[in-house]
Design a protein around this motif. Structure first.
Motif, short mmCIF file in Angstrom:
data_model
loop_
_atom_site.label_atom_id
_atom_site.label_comp_id
_atom_site.label_asym_id
_atom_site.label_seq_id
_atom_site.Cartn_x
_atom_site.Cartn_y
_atom_site.Cartn_z
N VAL A 17 0.85 -1.20 0.00
CA VAL A 17 0.00 0.00 0.00
C VAL A 17 0.88 1.24 0.00
CG1 VAL A 17 -1.94 -1.13 1.16
CG2 VAL A 17 -0.18 0.03 2.52
N ALA A 19 0.48 5.56 0.61
CA ALA A 19 -0.32 6.75 0.91
C ALA A 19 -0.17 7.76 -0.21
CB ALA A 19 0.13 7.35 2.24
N THR A 62 -4.85 6.88 -2.68
CA THR A 62 -4.34 5.86 -1.77
C THR A 62 -4.34 4.55 -2.54
OG1 THR A 62 -5.44 7.03 0.04
CG2 THR A 62 -4.60 4.82 0.51
N ALA A 85 -7.44 -3.49 3.23
CA ALA A 85 -6.32 -2.60 3.54
C ALA A 85 -6.69 -1.14 3.28
CB ALA A 85 -5.09 -2.99 2.72
N LEU A 86 -7.40 -0.88 2.19
CA LEU A 86 -7.83 0.49 1.91
C LEU A 86 -8.89 0.96 2.91
CD1 LEU A 86 -8.04 0.48 -2.01
CD2 LEU A 86 -6.29 1.55 -0.58
N HIS A 89 -7.08 2.19 5.88
CA HIS A 89 -6.02 3.18 5.72
C HIS A 89 -6.52 4.57 6.10
CE1 HIS A 89 -2.60 5.31 4.05
NE2 HIS A 89 -2.01 4.15 3.75
N GLU A 90 -5.78 5.25 6.95
CA GLU A 90 -6.22 6.55 7.48
C GLU A 90 -6.21 7.65 6.43
OE1 GLU A 90 -1.78 7.81 9.23
OE2 GLU A 90 -3.55 7.83 10.52
N CYS A 92 -7.20 7.16 3.23
CA CYS A 92 -8.12 6.83 2.16
C CYS A 92 -9.48 7.47 2.43
CB CYS A 92 -8.27 5.31 2.03
SG CYS A 92 -9.17 4.80 0.57
#
Length: 389
Positions: A17, A19, A62, A85-86, A89-90, A92
């Motif tokens: 991943v 950012a 993202t 995972a997305l 994610h903070e 996304c």
């Protein structure tokens, strides 16, 4: 405006991943499903373009990248991991995602699909195909198909692959952006503001550091007529510092004539104006100051990735510069025989009238009626005595 230091995070041997690398720092999610490039298929040429994972992060997304084997048997489970995972994610923004795939058969639970190669089943969701084959654009139900007759395989968008095609990859990327931004509602950036900010740092503040701060990790600038500029951050920073930002005369001005804003580009027509009171080596290398006022029609094609510049393609008519400097004669000799005639008489040589003009070219860009059209169509060769050349 320092570059963000976000790095790709490998969650397992298949899933990575990244950012967003835009200054905003957050954005919608996309999933890239791709196969590894084998050693035998590696691109031996060095290219400035980053791999899709970094490129889409620079666009402000993202990104979750899934690397799969050629049989793709576990792609559904791998995709589920990428979605999870997305979701967690903070950085996304949204919980519906786009997907970019490289010859993969099955996709589920996403809003929009981009595929380089035909999928086994035509998606029911919105999709676009990029196909390495002859033909033109078509619009099947729910989708758009683009065809690229000059590429070798669907890997033409992978910089590390030997089939990478820079121009086709750039066109395909812009088409993907138009599609995904619409379907995922962004991320949206004010491209005019980004470009104006960049030129303000170049010509008003004259700051190399701030100018480079408006650009991606590895940008480039290409001044087409003189082949000046810089490829990559280090070379471009040096060019700006030694040859551009501090080399432009104090009265330099950019008079905007027209502006076209696309999904990832700004195209400007403008008049570049300055008094030639110092050597401007990036524009007219080797010519000492003449004290003349120059008005030069320019065109700039500026590619913006996310909210930072990736490249500038700048061009102008160098012939009008030489005319305005008084360095171009009205006639020049033709230094060889013309295979289809005409042929000069004894002790004579042919000259051609140089098909160029001075500052009137700038006038005609600003006002199409200010100068008569087609005057050069009456130009003709003339004979002159060899002794007079």
């Amino acid at each position: 405006m320092p570059l963000l230091n976000a790095k790709p995070i490998k969650l397992n041997h298949k899933l990575t991943v990244h950012a967003p690398l835009s200054r905003r720092g957050h954005g919608p999610g996309i999933i890239i499903i791709r196969t590894d490039t084998t050693t035998s298929m590696k691109n031996q040429r060095v290219t400035l373009d980053p791999e899709p994972l970094q490129k889409w992060a620079e666009e402000g997304y993202t990104v979750a990248q899934v690397t799969v084997s050629s049989n793709c048997r576990t792609v559904k489970a791998d995709l589920r991991q990428a979605i999870d995972a997305l979701d967690e994610h903070e950085k996304c923004d949204k919980k519906t995602y786009g997907a970019i795939v490289d010859e993969i058969d099955n996709l589920y639970e996403i809003k929009a699909i981009v595929s380089y190669g035909k999928l086994a089943r035509t998606p029911k969701k919105k999709f676009i195909y990029h196909l390495p084959e002859q033909g033109t654009k078509s619009k099947p139900e729910s989708g758009v198909v683009y065809r690229y007759p000059d590429v070798s395989s669907a890997s033409f968008i992978i910089p590390s692959h030997r089939d990478f095609s820079p121009s086709s990859a750039a066109v395909a990327h812009t088409r993907c952006l138009s599609f995904l931004k619409q379907e995922l509602d962004g991320p949206w950036f004010d491209l005019e503001e980004i470009w104006d900010e960049h030129t303000n740092f170049e010509f008003s503040e004259r700051s190399v550091e701030n100018t480079m701060g408006t650009m991606v990790q590895e940008p480039y600038v290409n001044h087409i007529p003189t082949m000046t500029g810089g490829i990559g951050r280090e070379a471009l920073s040096s060019f700006y510092a030694k040859h551009f930002i501090f080399n432009n005369p104090e009265d330099t001005a950019l008079e905007l004539v027209s502006r076209t804003v696309g999904i990832d580009r700004v195209v400007d027509e403008f008049i570049f104006v300055f008094t030639h009171d110092k050597e401007v080596d990036w524009l007219i290398p080797g010519i000492p100051p003449t004290g003349r006022l120059l008005r030069i029609p320019f065109i700039a094609v500026v590619n913006i990735r996310g909210d930072r510049l990736y490249h500038e393609h700048i061009t102008w008519d160098q012939l009008t510069v030489l005319f305005q400097l008084g360095l171009m004669p009205e006639y020049l000799p033709i230094p060889y025989d013309l295979p289809y005639g005409p042929r000069p008489g004894a002790d004579k040589r042919l000259q051609y009238r140089v098909p160029g003009a001075g500052a009137r070219t700038a006038d005609k860009m600003v006002d199409e009626s200010s100068v008569a059209s087609n005057e050069m169509l009456t130009y003709a060769v003339r004979e002159t005595m060899i002794s007079s050349l």
